[in-house]
Design an enzyme around this catalytic site. Sequence first.
Site, PDB file in Angstrom:
ATOM      1  N   GLY A  38       0.893  -1.112  -0.002  1.00 34.20           N
ATOM      2  CA  GLY A  38      -0.268  -0.098  -0.104  1.00 34.20           C
ATOM      3  C   GLY A  38       0.754   1.083   0.165  1.00 34.20           C
ATOM      4  O   GLY A  38       1.408   1.697  -0.928  1.00 34.20           O
ATOM      5  N   GLY A  39       0.809   2.093   0.945  1.00 33.84           N
ATOM      6  CA  GLY A  39       1.052   3.272   1.080  1.00 33.84           C
ATOM      7  C   GLY A  39       2.575   3.270   1.132  1.00 33.84           C
ATOM      8  O   GLY A  39       3.092   4.454   0.866  1.00 33.84           O
ATOM      9  N   LYS A 280      11.383  15.632  50.183  1.00 33.89           N
ATOM     10  CA  LYS A 280      12.569  15.045  50.544  1.00 33.89           C
ATOM     11  C   LYS A 280      12.025  13.619  50.881  1.00 33.89           C
ATOM     12  O   LYS A 280      11.034  13.385  51.738  1.00 33.89           O
ATOM     13  CB  LYS A 280      13.107  15.754  52.010  1.00 33.89           C
ATOM     14  CG  LYS A 280      14.498  15.075  52.303  1.00 33.89           C
ATOM     15  CD  LYS A 280      15.447  15.609  51.349  1.00 33.89           C
ATOM     16  CE  LYS A 280      16.980  15.273  51.598  1.00 33.89           C
ATOM     17  NZ  LYS A 280      17.376  15.955  52.706  1.00 33.89           N
ATOM     18  N   HIS A 281      12.564  12.802  50.317  1.00 41.76           N
ATOM     19  CA  HIS A 281      12.306  11.266  50.443  1.00 41.76           C
ATOM     20  C   HIS A 281      10.877  11.002  50.105  1.00 41.76           C
ATOM     21  O   HIS A 281       9.882  10.366  50.832  1.00 41.76           O
ATOM     22  CB  HIS A 281      12.681  10.705  51.708  1.00 41.76           C
ATOM     23  CG  HIS A 281      14.126  10.866  51.913  1.00 41.76           C
ATOM     24  ND1 HIS A 281      15.012  10.459  50.880  1.00 41.76           N
ATOM     25  CD2 HIS A 281      15.061  11.330  53.020  1.00 41.76           C
ATOM     26  CE1 HIS A 281      16.445  10.638  51.406  1.00 41.76           C
ATOM     27  NE2 HIS A 281      16.247  11.278  52.591  1.00 41.76           N
ATOM     28  N   ASN A 423       0.941   7.535  58.671  1.00 37.60           N
ATOM     29  CA  ASN A 423      -0.156   8.212  59.133  1.00 37.60           C
ATOM     30  C   ASN A 423       0.489  10.014  58.870  1.00 37.60           C
ATOM     31  O   ASN A 423       1.300  10.405  59.339  1.00 37.60           O
ATOM     32  CB  ASN A 423      -0.357   8.141  60.581  1.00 37.60           C
ATOM     33  CG  ASN A 423      -1.144   6.968  61.211  1.00 37.60           C
ATOM     34  OD1 ASN A 423      -2.077   6.557  60.297  1.00 37.60           O
ATOM     35  ND2 ASN A 423      -0.679   6.089  61.695  1.00 37.60           N
ATOM     36  N   PHE A 478      -9.237   9.615  60.222  1.00 36.86           N
ATOM     37  CA  PHE A 478      -9.715   9.765  61.322  1.00 36.86           C
ATOM     38  C   PHE A 478      -8.809   9.842  62.483  1.00 36.86           C
ATOM     39  O   PHE A 478      -7.915   8.911  62.577  1.00 36.86           O
ATOM     40  CB  PHE A 478     -10.959   9.162  61.463  1.00 36.86           C
ATOM     41  CG  PHE A 478     -10.866   7.615  61.695  1.00 36.86           C
ATOM     42  CD1 PHE A 478     -10.396   7.041  62.961  1.00 36.86           C
ATOM     43  CD2 PHE A 478     -11.625   6.744  60.875  1.00 36.86           C
ATOM     44  CE1 PHE A 478     -10.333   5.742  62.821  1.00 36.86           C
ATOM     45  CE2 PHE A 478     -11.717   5.514  60.844  1.00 36.86           C
ATOM     46  CZ  PHE A 478     -11.006   4.783  61.990  1.00 36.86           C
ATOM     47  N   HIS A 529       0.467   4.709  51.322  1.00 40.13           N
ATOM     48  CA  HIS A 529       1.548   3.928  51.966  1.00 40.13           C
ATOM     49  C   HIS A 529       2.605   3.745  51.247  1.00 40.13           C
ATOM     50  O   HIS A 529       2.659   4.120  49.973  1.00 40.13           O
ATOM     51  CB  HIS A 529       0.991   2.500  52.232  1.00 40.13           C
ATOM     52  CG  HIS A 529      -0.082   2.661  53.183  1.00 40.13           C
ATOM     53  ND1 HIS A 529      -1.496   2.545  53.167  1.00 40.13           N
ATOM     54  CD2 HIS A 529      -0.104   2.853  54.660  1.00 40.13           C
ATOM     55  CE1 HIS A 529      -2.215   2.560  54.331  1.00 40.13           C
ATOM     56  NE2 HIS A 529      -1.408   2.766  55.247  1.00 40.13           N
TER      57      HIS A 529
END
Length: 529
Positions: A38-39, A280-281, A423, A478, A529
């Site tokens: 084809g092309g 940082k980290h 947390n 919470f 986490h």
Amino acid sequence: MTDLTPVRRALLSVSDKTGLVELAKTLAARGIELVSTGGTARTMREAGLEVQDVSDLTGFPEMMDGRVKTLHPGVHGGLLALRDDDAHVAAMKEHGIGAIDLLVVNLYPFEETVARGAGYDEAIENIDIGGPAMIRAAAKNHAFVNVVVDVEDYQPLLDELEVHDGRTSYAFRQRLALNAYARTGAYDAAVSAWMADTLGETAPRRRVFAGTLAQTLRYGENPHQGAAFYTDGTARAGISTAEQHQGKELSYNNINDTDAAFELVSEFLPEDGPACAIIKHANPCGVARGASLTEAYSRAFDCDRTSAFGGIVALNQPLDRATAEAIAEIFTEVVIAPGADEGAREVFAAKKNLRLLTTDGLSDPAAGGLAVRQVSGGFLVQDRDNGRIGEWELKTVTKRQPTSEELADLLFAWKVAKHVKSNAIVYVKDGATVGVGAGQMSRVDSTRIAARKSQDMAEALGFSTPLTQGSVVASDAFFPFPDGLLTAAEAGATAVIQPGGSMRDDKVIEAADEAGLAMVFTSMRHFRH
């Protein structure tokens, strides 16, 4: 099989015509017969090259809108035949099948078609069938056949032919086969992922991910770990699409931290004013708004100057000279921003170890996508955390309503908390973090650590009271007990934003009322986490 095999006939069928004519001319100059479809054939003929049509090999014309053209023994026999097997050679002679020594194919642009938002039918028509079939056939028979699937391999192919006088080595063909199987695997992965998304299948029976090598890294998180950086082909602004203007190559940790920084600063729209995040980290040690980028950086830096040393700086507006001068006063690993003016680049030019990255805009914090994490024997897949909360979605649960100033800071703190490892506790005052507690096993410990760091920073700045005095505080999940909330109150916080949902919410609310705090619930958690 011999190590060096000659290339006498090549089949070229490419969607991306980049470099095609130059490649074909060089092959023809070596006396290599060109076969095409084809092309691709039309492009080569327009360049004055002699090309044989695939239909001449198969005895059939291209049909069904090009869906059927290469799926024929005349093609696949030429790719799969073992040249040193008498039975294969006899079959080729009996059926008039000529050997194909080189296959150059790049596939229909399915990924690009989907990326630009094409409809279902158009996407289906851009799923290549004959191409992958030929690629797999040629790759399987790499003992004799070369298969090229990337424009980047055109020149290495020509170099190999030059070195070996029109032949290629077995090791070279092996590497080409590796690339070929990886390409068809990635292609099928893109199709299956699109199908799953289109059908709303959130957990398909089989899930495949693919990437393209962007950079081989010196090492991973530690020097004894090998590492590499792959991109997934999405056009989302960020670390994978950024342009590096100076500095040594990014490390594994640089890439990880820079991504965290840019994702965080992208939470703050440029039209709402300058913002800066220092990481940082993978944890923020300072985030702030300001009347200028320089002020935003200064306020973010003043949250925790010690941790900012050797950190990553991300900005939500193009970097200017004044801000670059302020950043250059301490050692900084990477600066990333949606642009940088000449003055800023001149300042950083004197800092050879500093990497400057610019992007085409910010990431979209509301964009979808998947987050993947490997575990032993498998991997976890989830939607990326694109949750956002507006003022109208907050529920005040205390007797005292937050003031408008507190409310603005609460929403700011909530955006930052989303990007802090759990947390997570974030104190904010006047549009700037003044204490961040990250990654502790106990929420009350995160609260205490953030407050203590604030006190240390206040002393370093010459203030008599902790920076948290008069602040607000955000918690990514919470408070299970009142102790964390009361610790924040003791540090000087006057308002709290948290998801709510604890069995002891009533006790926490009661403690907040007794302490005179305003508290709002988001009903959305941001564990990280």
